[in-house]
Design a protein around this motif. Structure first.
Motif, PDB file in Angstrom:
ATOM      1  N   LEU A 163     -28.433  16.498 -40.053  1.00 24.86           N
ATOM      2  CA  LEU A 163     -28.690  16.965 -38.687  1.00 24.86           C
ATOM      3  C   LEU A 163     -28.410  15.941 -37.584  1.00 24.86           C
ATOM      4  O   LEU A 163     -27.813  16.297 -36.567  1.00 24.86           O
ATOM      5  CB  LEU A 163     -30.105  17.540 -38.576  1.00 24.86           C
ATOM      6  CG  LEU A 163     -30.230  18.922 -39.226  1.00 24.86           C
ATOM      7  CD1 LEU A 163     -31.662  19.411 -39.174  1.00 24.86           C
ATOM      8  CD2 LEU A 163     -29.304  19.941 -38.552  1.00 24.86           C
ATOM      9  N   TYR A 198     -25.173  28.536 -43.887  1.00 31.38           N
ATOM     10  CA  TYR A 198     -25.516  27.306 -43.158  1.00 31.38           C
ATOM     11  C   TYR A 198     -26.467  26.500 -44.025  1.00 31.38           C
ATOM     12  O   TYR A 198     -27.571  26.962 -44.324  1.00 31.38           O
ATOM     13  CB  TYR A 198     -26.179  27.636 -41.811  1.00 31.38           C
ATOM     14  CG  TYR A 198     -25.221  28.250 -40.823  1.00 31.38           C
ATOM     15  CD1 TYR A 198     -24.931  29.625 -40.841  1.00 31.38           C
ATOM     16  CD2 TYR A 198     -24.557  27.459 -39.890  1.00 31.38           C
ATOM     17  CE1 TYR A 198     -24.019  30.172 -39.945  1.00 31.38           C
ATOM     18  CE2 TYR A 198     -23.654  28.009 -38.992  1.00 31.38           C
ATOM     19  CZ  TYR A 198     -23.382  29.356 -39.021  1.00 31.38           C
ATOM     20  OH  TYR A 198     -22.473  29.900 -38.147  1.00 31.38           O
ATOM     21  N   GLN A 199     -26.052  25.315 -44.425  1.00 31.00           N
ATOM     22  CA  GLN A 199     -26.901  24.518 -45.321  1.00 31.00           C
ATOM     23  C   GLN A 199     -28.237  24.164 -44.677  1.00 31.00           C
ATOM     24  O   GLN A 199     -29.235  24.025 -45.375  1.00 31.00           O
ATOM     25  CB  GLN A 199     -26.167  23.232 -45.718  1.00 31.00           C
ATOM     26  CG  GLN A 199     -25.036  23.515 -46.692  1.00 31.00           C
ATOM     27  CD  GLN A 199     -24.441  22.255 -47.281  1.00 31.00           C
ATOM     28  OE1 GLN A 199     -24.370  21.234 -46.619  1.00 31.00           O
ATOM     29  NE2 GLN A 199     -23.985  22.327 -48.519  1.00 31.00           N
ATOM     30  N   SER A 200     -28.254  24.022 -43.348  1.00 30.65           N
ATOM     31  CA  SER A 200     -29.499  23.630 -42.680  1.00 30.65           C
ATOM     32  C   SER A 200     -30.597  24.675 -42.884  1.00 30.65           C
ATOM     33  O   SER A 200     -31.768  24.399 -42.662  1.00 30.65           O
ATOM     34  CB  SER A 200     -29.251  23.430 -41.187  1.00 30.65           C
ATOM     35  OG  SER A 200     -28.681  24.606 -40.650  1.00 30.65           O
ATOM     36  N   ARG A 201     -30.227  25.880 -43.331  1.00 29.47           N
ATOM     37  CA  ARG A 201     -31.235  26.936 -43.498  1.00 29.47           C
ATOM     38  C   ARG A 201     -31.674  27.076 -44.952  1.00 29.47           C
ATOM     39  O   ARG A 201     -32.390  27.988 -45.306  1.00 29.47           O
ATOM     40  CB  ARG A 201     -30.672  28.286 -43.036  1.00 29.47           C
ATOM     41  CG  ARG A 201     -30.243  28.226 -41.590  1.00 29.47           C
ATOM     42  CD  ARG A 201     -29.612  29.528 -41.127  1.00 29.47           C
ATOM     43  NE  ARG A 201     -29.016  29.335 -39.809  1.00 29.47           N
ATOM     44  CZ  ARG A 201     -28.164  30.180 -39.257  1.00 29.47           C
ATOM     45  NH1 ARG A 201     -27.811  31.287 -39.897  1.00 29.47           N
ATOM     46  NH2 ARG A 201     -27.651  29.927 -38.070  1.00 29.47           N
ATOM     47  N   ASP A 230     -24.064  21.550 -42.551  1.00 30.18           N
ATOM     48  CA  ASP A 230     -24.776  20.962 -41.407  1.00 30.18           C
ATOM     49  C   ASP A 230     -26.112  20.366 -41.832  1.00 30.18           C
ATOM     50  O   ASP A 230     -27.121  20.502 -41.156  1.00 30.18           O
ATOM     51  CB  ASP A 230     -24.980  22.040 -40.323  1.00 30.18           C
ATOM     52  CG  ASP A 230     -25.665  23.277 -40.858  1.00 30.18           C
ATOM     53  OD1 ASP A 230     -25.896  23.366 -42.085  1.00 30.18           O
ATOM     54  OD2 ASP A 230     -25.989  24.177 -40.060  1.00 30.18           O
ATOM     55  N   LEU A 231     -26.100  19.703 -43.000  1.00 28.89           N
ATOM     56  CA  LEU A 231     -27.339  19.125 -43.535  1.00 28.89           C
ATOM     57  C   LEU A 231     -27.745  17.861 -42.819  1.00 28.89           C
ATOM     58  O   LEU A 231     -28.921  17.571 -42.672  1.00 28.89           O
ATOM     59  CB  LEU A 231     -27.079  18.713 -44.990  1.00 28.89           C
ATOM     60  CG  LEU A 231     -27.513  19.637 -46.099  1.00 28.89           C
ATOM     61  CD1 LEU A 231     -27.345  18.929 -47.415  1.00 28.89           C
ATOM     62  CD2 LEU A 231     -28.942  20.092 -45.900  1.00 28.89           C
ATOM     63  N   PRO A 258     -34.028  14.524 -45.864  1.00 28.90           N
ATOM     64  CA  PRO A 258     -32.728  15.169 -46.077  1.00 28.90           C
ATOM     65  C   PRO A 258     -32.221  15.165 -47.531  1.00 28.90           C
ATOM     66  O   PRO A 258     -32.333  14.149 -48.220  1.00 28.90           O
ATOM     67  CB  PRO A 258     -31.777  14.347 -45.207  1.00 28.90           C
ATOM     68  CG  PRO A 258     -32.631  13.615 -44.263  1.00 28.90           C
ATOM     69  CD  PRO A 258     -33.960  13.439 -44.888  1.00 28.90           C
TER      70      PRO A 258
END
Ligand code: GLU
Length: 310
Positions: free
Chosen positions: A54, A82-85, A51-52, A182
């Motif tokens: 966004l 979770y990649q977003s973290r 989920d990079l 990103p």
């Protein structure tokens, strides 16, 4: 390296969907193929949400994917990543590459690249190296690119066989981070697979031509290269794209997985070249997966894209 009780290397595979839209037939095939390739060796199957990107992530899709996987009988090992973290972690790796001067800022727009680049196939633009020796005075950095060596990366794909790509000619220096923040998929996937000890990557063949870039990054970062297996893609009946409705495999998208789950799993097994008995689709999803673990034959997986028969 983790080992099993017989002192063999533990196989660690994963499924890494991007929650930008509900699971589809192609993701079902990737989930099943990676699960069976791992579990047939008694390995671990990890789950990672990519989920990079966004702006493209759709709220609620990650949870719907998890619910769908669960209702199809899949059980993953360990915590979901979770990649977003994981931004801080990627930053550290990028800093290391900057320090070693393996990456450089690039100020080219897509249009500028298209004007000079050659596109040998599938319209993938080969970066012509415009900013390799420094940004010209009137440009600002838009991205960080990895300098690729003039070398051919080769690997033996578990499904597709011997694969090779001349990075300089077929790909060129590639982006690992955009200037506005990103991190790129190639960077994150390499870093995350290594951090989790993944040694077997089984996924869709749309990523076959990305693999050499990932192997190149692994080498720069001193990370081990996993085994790769790329599965055939699902295409529409007439060779074109599937409609959203035909393609979605999701509770939220209206598939009645309690009724159709067995059929979907058995059809996915057939799509992967396996020969499940006709009455297997009446079994519970967990029984179908168990049959797959006991009987999956990697040598039977076809190499060509095909349509999916439910
Ligand atoms: N997130 C990618 C996708 O959904 C898959 C990445 C991978 O398996 O390496 O297409």
């Amino acid at each position: 390296m983790m080992t099993t009780s017989n002192n063999e290397t533990l196989t660690i595979g994963r499924f890494a969907p991007s929650p930008t839209g509900p699971l589809h037939l192609g993701s079902l095939v990737a989930a099943l193929g990676s699960y069976l390739m791992t579990k047939r060796c008694g390995g671990l199957w990890l789950l990672r949400m990519e989920d990079l990107d966004l702006p493209r992530v759709v709220a609620g899709v990650a949870d719907d994917m998890l619910a769908t996987l669960e209702s199809l009988g899949f059980e993953w090992d360990g915590e979901i990543v979770y990649q977003s973290r994981r931004g801080d972690y990627y930053r550290e790796i990028v800093d290391r590459l900057v320090e070693r001067e393996l990456v450089y800022p690039c100020g080219c727009s897509r249009t500028e690249i298209a004007q000079v680049a050659s596109a040998p196939h599938d319209a993938a633009l080969v970066y012509p190296g415009t900013c390799r020796n420094g940004l010209s005075a009137h440009k600002t950095a838009r991205a960080l690119r990895v300098r690729v060596a003039d070398e051919t990366v080769t690997f033996a794909d578990l499904v597709m066989g011997a694969s090779a790509q001349d990075l300089g000619r077929e790909c060129g220096d590639f982006v690992i981070q955009r200037a506005d923040g990103p991190f790129a998929y190639h960077l994150a996937v390499v870093v995350d697979d290594a951090a989790a000890g993944v040694n077997q990557v089984v996924r869709g063949a749309d990523l076959l031509t990305s693999t050499p870039r990932q192997i190149y990054l692994q080498r720069l970062l001193g990370l081990p290269t996993p085994q790769y297996g790329h599965l055939p893609l699902v295409i529409g009946g007439n060779g074109g794209k599937l409609s959203k409705r035909e393609n979605a495999v999701s509770l939220a998208a209206g598939r009645d997985l309690r009724r159709e789950g067995g059929k979907l799993l058995v059809s996915a097994l057939r799509f992967l070249g396996q020969k499940p008995p006709a009455d297997l689709e009446r079994g519970a999803p967990s029984e179908i997966l168990q049959w797959g673990v006991a009987n999956f034959d990697p040598a039977a997986v076809p190499r060509v894209s095909a349509s999916f028969h439910l």
